[in-house]
Scaffold this motif. Structure first.
Motif, PDB file in Angstrom:
ATOM      1  N   GLY A 159       7.172   0.918  -5.749  1.00 22.21           N
ATOM      2  CA  GLY A 159       7.074   1.661  -6.995  1.00 22.21           C
ATOM      3  C   GLY A 159       5.687   2.183  -7.312  1.00 22.21           C
ATOM      4  O   GLY A 159       5.510   2.871  -8.312  1.00 22.21           O
ATOM      5  N   HIS A 160       4.687   1.871  -6.477  1.00 16.78           N
ATOM      6  CA  HIS A 160       3.317   2.317  -6.727  1.00 16.78           C
ATOM      7  C   HIS A 160       2.826   3.192  -5.578  1.00 16.78           C
ATOM      8  O   HIS A 160       2.956   2.828  -4.417  1.00 16.78           O
ATOM      9  CB  HIS A 160       2.382   1.108  -6.880  1.00 16.78           C
ATOM     10  CG  HIS A 160       2.685   0.294  -8.089  1.00 16.78           C
ATOM     11  ND1 HIS A 160       3.556  -0.758  -8.072  1.00 16.78           N
ATOM     12  CD2 HIS A 160       2.261   0.416  -9.368  1.00 16.78           C
ATOM     13  CE1 HIS A 160       3.648  -1.268  -9.279  1.00 16.78           C
ATOM     14  NE2 HIS A 160       2.873  -0.575 -10.081  1.00 16.78           N
ATOM     15  N   LEU A 161       2.247   4.331  -5.919  1.00 16.45           N
ATOM     16  CA  LEU A 161       1.706   5.264  -4.925  1.00 16.45           C
ATOM     17  C   LEU A 161       0.514   4.618  -4.228  1.00 16.45           C
ATOM     18  O   LEU A 161      -0.386   4.067  -4.877  1.00 16.45           O
ATOM     19  CB  LEU A 161       1.266   6.555  -5.622  1.00 16.45           C
ATOM     20  CG  LEU A 161       0.753   7.662  -4.708  1.00 16.45           C
ATOM     21  CD1 LEU A 161       1.911   8.252  -3.893  1.00 16.45           C
ATOM     22  CD2 LEU A 161       0.068   8.748  -5.521  1.00 16.45           C
ATOM     23  N   SER A 214      15.018   9.137   3.636  1.00 13.85           N
ATOM     24  CA  SER A 214      16.300   8.475   3.884  1.00 13.85           C
ATOM     25  C   SER A 214      16.175   6.951   3.806  1.00 13.85           C
ATOM     26  O   SER A 214      17.179   6.252   3.692  1.00 13.85           O
ATOM     27  CB  SER A 214      16.865   8.888   5.246  1.00 13.85           C
ATOM     28  OG  SER A 214      16.177   8.234   6.303  1.00 13.85           O
ATOM     29  N   LYS A 215      14.955   6.434   3.856  1.00 14.61           N
ATOM     30  CA  LYS A 215      14.703   4.987   3.800  1.00 14.61           C
ATOM     31  C   LYS A 215      14.102   4.559   2.462  1.00 14.61           C
ATOM     32  O   LYS A 215      13.595   3.453   2.318  1.00 14.61           O
ATOM     33  CB  LYS A 215      13.759   4.554   4.933  1.00 14.61           C
ATOM     34  CG  LYS A 215      14.266   4.878   6.330  1.00 14.61           C
ATOM     35  CD  LYS A 215      15.521   4.117   6.666  1.00 14.61           C
ATOM     36  CE  LYS A 215      15.972   4.428   8.080  1.00 14.61           C
ATOM     37  NZ  LYS A 215      17.308   3.909   8.343  1.00 14.61           N
ATOM     38  N   GLY A 216      14.112   5.452   1.475  1.00  8.87           N
ATOM     39  CA  GLY A 216      13.597   5.101   0.154  1.00  8.87           C
ATOM     40  C   GLY A 216      12.089   5.182   0.032  1.00  8.87           C
ATOM     41  O   GLY A 216      11.498   4.560  -0.844  1.00  8.87           O
ATOM     42  N   ASP A 264       7.905  -4.165  -0.404  1.00 11.83           N
ATOM     43  CA  ASP A 264       6.506  -4.358  -0.754  1.00 11.83           C
ATOM     44  C   ASP A 264       5.714  -4.379   0.545  1.00 11.83           C
ATOM     45  O   ASP A 264       6.194  -4.868   1.569  1.00 11.83           O
ATOM     46  CB  ASP A 264       6.309  -5.694  -1.483  1.00 11.83           C
ATOM     47  CG  ASP A 264       7.075  -5.753  -2.793  1.00 11.83           C
ATOM     48  OD1 ASP A 264       7.021  -4.772  -3.554  1.00 11.83           O
ATOM     49  OD2 ASP A 264       7.720  -6.785  -3.052  1.00 11.83           O
ATOM     50  N   GLU A 265       4.479  -3.851   0.490  1.00  9.41           N
ATOM     51  CA  GLU A 265       3.586  -3.857   1.649  1.00  9.41           C
ATOM     52  C   GLU A 265       2.345  -4.678   1.317  1.00  9.41           C
ATOM     53  O   GLU A 265       1.823  -4.591   0.203  1.00  9.41           O
ATOM     54  CB  GLU A 265       3.112  -2.438   1.990  1.00  9.41           C
ATOM     55  CG  GLU A 265       4.080  -1.609   2.755  1.00  9.41           C
ATOM     56  CD  GLU A 265       3.480  -0.275   3.169  1.00  9.41           C
ATOM     57  OE1 GLU A 265       3.539   0.031   4.368  1.00  9.41           O
ATOM     58  OE2 GLU A 265       2.948   0.448   2.307  1.00  9.41           O
ATOM     59  N   PHE A 266       1.901  -5.440   2.299  1.00 16.06           N
ATOM     60  CA  PHE A 266       0.695  -6.247   2.155  1.00 16.06           C
ATOM     61  C   PHE A 266      -0.213  -5.952   3.344  1.00 16.06           C
ATOM     62  O   PHE A 266       0.245  -5.965   4.486  1.00 16.06           O
ATOM     63  CB  PHE A 266       1.051  -7.741   2.143  1.00 16.06           C
ATOM     64  CG  PHE A 266       2.019  -8.090   1.053  1.00 16.06           C
ATOM     65  CD1 PHE A 266       1.568  -8.454  -0.207  1.00 16.06           C
ATOM     66  CD2 PHE A 266       3.389  -8.041   1.284  1.00 16.06           C
ATOM     67  CE1 PHE A 266       2.467  -8.764  -1.214  1.00 16.06           C
ATOM     68  CE2 PHE A 266       4.290  -8.347   0.282  1.00 16.06           C
ATOM     69  CZ  PHE A 266       3.837  -8.715  -0.972  1.00 16.06           C
ATOM     70  N   PHE A 267      -1.474  -5.679   3.070  1.00 16.49           N
ATOM     71  CA  PHE A 267      -2.459  -5.406   4.112  1.00 16.49           C
ATOM     72  C   PHE A 267      -3.569  -6.438   4.017  1.00 16.49           C
ATOM     73  O   PHE A 267      -4.108  -6.682   2.937  1.00 16.49           O
ATOM     74  CB  PHE A 267      -3.082  -4.016   3.932  1.00 16.49           C
ATOM     75  CG  PHE A 267      -2.111  -2.890   4.125  1.00 16.49           C
ATOM     76  CD1 PHE A 267      -1.980  -2.279   5.366  1.00 16.49           C
ATOM     77  CD2 PHE A 267      -1.331  -2.434   3.077  1.00 16.49           C
ATOM     78  CE1 PHE A 267      -1.092  -1.243   5.550  1.00 16.49           C
ATOM     79  CE2 PHE A 267      -0.435  -1.388   3.255  1.00 16.49           C
ATOM     80  CZ  PHE A 267      -0.320  -0.799   4.497  1.00 16.49           C
ATOM     81  N   MET A 276      -5.921   3.562  -1.045  1.00 19.08           N
ATOM     82  CA  MET A 276      -5.618   4.258  -2.285  1.00 19.08           C
ATOM     83  C   MET A 276      -4.490   3.509  -2.965  1.00 19.08           C
ATOM     84  O   MET A 276      -3.451   3.243  -2.359  1.00 19.08           O
ATOM     85  CB  MET A 276      -5.178   5.696  -1.986  1.00 19.08           C
ATOM     86  CG  MET A 276      -4.860   6.503  -3.217  1.00 19.08           C
ATOM     87  SD  MET A 276      -4.379   8.185  -2.738  1.00 19.08           S
ATOM     88  CE  MET A 276      -2.793   8.255  -3.525  1.00 19.08           C
ATOM     89  N   ASN A 277      -4.712   3.132  -4.218  1.00 20.59           N
ATOM     90  CA  ASN A 277      -3.692   2.488  -5.040  1.00 20.59           C
ATOM     91  C   ASN A 277      -3.615   3.283  -6.329  1.00 20.59           C
ATOM     92  O   ASN A 277      -4.492   3.165  -7.182  1.00 20.59           O
ATOM     93  CB  ASN A 277      -4.074   1.028  -5.303  1.00 20.59           C
ATOM     94  CG  ASN A 277      -3.048   0.324  -6.166  1.00 20.59           C
ATOM     95  OD1 ASN A 277      -1.899   0.721  -6.248  1.00 20.59           O
ATOM     96  ND2 ASN A 277      -3.488  -0.733  -6.833  1.00 20.59           N
ATOM     97  N   GLY A 278      -2.609   4.143  -6.442  1.00 24.38           N
ATOM     98  CA  GLY A 278      -2.548   5.063  -7.573  1.00 24.38           C
ATOM     99  C   GLY A 278      -3.709   6.024  -7.497  1.00 24.38           C
ATOM    100  O   GLY A 278      -3.912   6.693  -6.490  1.00 24.38           O
TER     101      GLY A 278
END
Length: 177
Positions: A100-102, A156-158, A68-71, A81-83
């Motif tokens: 799991g979210h673009l 390679s890192k998912g 998960d990323e948090f900004f 951009m979130n989706g």
């Protein structure tokens, strides 16, 4: 014996990172400084300071499967951009761009954006390390070749990068027009 047991439970020392003390991360995107690495906490969280110059692309549209990323925006205005949704986020904004979210970000404004970015889980720290090492070794001849190399390492890192999802308003910043 109890003292030994308690000492073994404190696996990580506390850490205070003053302004300007982050470790530079050798990636070609924008200035990035690692403030704390995932091996320094029980939570395996990594914290970075991102500095995105004006009129600059940030991370292209991508999806994480492992972290998960948090900004948290400290200064400037960043396009997030979130989706399919795009938000211009100013100071004080927190964005949880979970696995799991673009998502993507860029700076279309006239002032530098400074953000605190954290990742929890996964191999993001190793992704940055691998990108820096491979770019130094292979010295790609063009931005397109560098982008392809970054995409290969990301996979390679998912992390899946999808340049077809760059919004029209950001295409020029990503060198697509």
């Amino acid at each position: 014996m109890l003292l030994t047991l308690l000492a073994s439970l404190a696996l990580h020392d506390p850490k205070i990172v003053a302004p300007g003390e982050g470790e530079p991360v050798a990636v070609p995107f924008h200035p990035v400084f690692q403030l704390i690495g995932k091996g320094e906490t029980e939570s395996n969280a990594t914290f970075y300071e991102f500095r995105v110059p004006p009129k600059t692309a940030g991370a292209p549209p991508h999806t994480h499967t492992k972290e998960d990323e948090f900004f948290y925006v400290l200064s400037g205005g960043v396009s997030l951009m979130n989706g399919d949704e795009i938000t211009v986020a100013g100071p004080g904004t927190l964005a949880a761009l979970t696995r799991g979210h673009l998502h993507a970000f860029w700076n279309a404004g006239d002032e530098e954006v400074v953000m605190l970015m954290a990742t929890v889980g996964g191999e993001f720290e190793e992704f940055f390390d691998a990108v820096a090492m491979r770019l130094r070794e292979e010295k790609p001849a063009s931005p397109e070749a560098a982008g392809a190399l970054v995409g290969q390492i990301a996979a390679s890192k998912g992390i899946t990068i999808d340049m077809s999802k760059v919004p029209a308003e950001a295409r020029q910043l990503y060198g697509m027009e």
